[in-house]
Design an enzyme around this catalytic site. Structure first.
Site, PDB file in Angstrom:
ATOM      1  N   ASP B  14       1.217  -0.697   0.174  1.00 43.92           N
ATOM      2  CA  ASP B  14       0.212  -0.098  -0.076  1.00 43.92           C
ATOM      3  C   ASP B  14       0.838   1.386   0.247  1.00 43.92           C
ATOM      4  O   ASP B  14       2.114   0.987   0.284  1.00 43.92           O
ATOM      5  CB  ASP B  14      -1.076   0.248   0.995  1.00 43.92           C
ATOM      6  CG  ASP B  14      -1.819   1.251   1.521  1.00 43.92           C
ATOM      7  OD1 ASP B  14      -2.299   1.432   0.266  1.00 43.92           O
ATOM      8  OD2 ASP B  14      -1.326   1.501   3.180  1.00 43.92           O
ATOM      9  N   ASP B  16      -0.382   5.446   0.777  1.00 43.65           N
ATOM     10  CA  ASP B  16      -0.559   6.260   2.154  1.00 43.65           C
ATOM     11  C   ASP B  16      -0.926   5.539   3.508  1.00 43.65           C
ATOM     12  O   ASP B  16      -1.127   4.343   3.875  1.00 43.65           O
ATOM     13  CB  ASP B  16      -1.756   7.172   2.226  1.00 43.65           C
ATOM     14  CG  ASP B  16      -1.264   7.593   0.981  1.00 43.65           C
ATOM     15  OD1 ASP B  16      -1.164   9.056   0.562  1.00 43.65           O
ATOM     16  OD2 ASP B  16      -2.130   7.204  -0.173  1.00 43.65           O
TER      17      ASP B  16
END
Lengths: 229, 229
Positions: B14, B16
């Site tokens: 991922d 952020d």
């Protein structure tokens, strides 16, 4: 003397993240203040330190950055944080149910007070948002020797209410509130509204965890507070 | 065909809160955008929705505010969020160890890619901070039908790397990453760097939880990634 089971339960509240939705704004204000001193700390580690005493915060910084802070740096940091926070303050609101919860406790005759690691000056605008009378017991950092997780703030609040700390429920959003509650021998209740996870609060000693003041208000019975006696 | 135990493990990240320290800035940017639409949502509840698909976010808002959002409102919200986030972007940094971790995986010949619920346009400046080559596999919201916690983003990233998803480790900071990992049948690993608690991530299915990319880099062996083969 054995505690009298009929004695009133008092409720001692933390302020930021418990009654006021201000934690994330404090987090980014600290981030800005630290950055100005070229202290590069990941934001989540700042979040987990909000609400602890400034002295302990400085020690934790020493561990994470490897360099001790001078008294001047600490003072500059505190000023920079206060300034940055002011810019965020317009978006700060009471948490859902905070005003209703305090009003309900007053109606029921349940003694309550506020105990915050913040200073009176920073706390004042937040207290205004809560619409509480001038006479409410509010213990700020300026009034005790040590802030959370030392128990001083909650002990002073219980004293000011004329209650034994063992008869008080401490409500807070951070592990620092709950550690202070344990050390003070009060019953700790956690709120998720400051962004900690439920299990973090339970591990730190929370007897119950609610979402926010509105959720706590719906469950006052679980704390032994009766709606009408 | 039974999986070949000698096949390479791939790592799907991922963005952020996992490689980039941007979650709290996104949270307050959403707070501003929602406030402009007079949607008053406590900040911690926004935090817990970061990284989920925009459509699901809108549904969650409907539950919490009681009113459905029109397509125009959703578009205004997204624009307002992007604008507010830009103002915070100057304080966004890679998380500790992120650049080193990606470099190390490349050195070791471990295939890796990035899968984010964000759009390409929002992701671009964050990718620049990570100093990754143009050729790296990056799957953004624009490229799949459904964002997290649907498994599409991670499945597409595994496809692009030419790996079976069962041979991939998904690394994320939110429960949405870990739910998507479970639904995709990948091994999920959590990072605390997005501000979730360890137990929240474990309950969502994290096999291991590390603090940040630097901590993960120190424990690559625990994921079965060998330093030299």
């Amino acid at each position: 003397m054995a505690p009298d089971p009929r004695r009133a339960t008092g409720v001692l509240f933390d302020l930021d993240g418990t009654l006021i939705d201000s934690v994330y704004q404090h987090v980014l204000a600290w981030r800005e203040a630290l950055e100005a001193e070229e202290i590069d700390l990941p934001v989540w580690t700042i979040h987990r330190k909000i609400g602890m005493s400034g002295g302990l915060f400085a020690r934790a910084l020493l561990r994470e950055t490897g360099s001790a802070l001078t008294a001047e740096t600490v003072e500059r940091l505190q000023r920079a944080h206060a300034e940055a926070y002011t810019a965020y303050a317009a978006s700060v609101r009471p948490l859902p149910g905070a005003v209703d919860l305090l009003r309900k406790l007053t109606e029921l005759g349940v003694p309550w007070g506020i105990a915050t690691s913040g200073r009176r000056q920073t706390a004042a605008p937040n207290l205004a948002l809560l619409d509480v009378p001038e006479t409410v017991v509010v213990i700020t950092r300026d009034l005790v020797q040590r802030a959370k997780p030392d128990p001083d703030l909650f002990l002073a609040a219980a004293d000011a209410l004329g209650l034994a700390i063992e008869d008080c429920v401490v409500v807070g959003d951070s592990v620092w509130d709950l550690l202070a509650a344990r050390r003070a021998r009060a019953l700790g209740v956690g709120l998720l509204a400051g962004g900690y996870g439920r299990e973090e609060l339970e591990r730190a000693g929370a007897f119950r965890v609610y979402e926010d003041p509105a959720d706590l208000l719906r469950h006052l019975d679980e704390l032994g507070i009766r709606d009408a006696e």
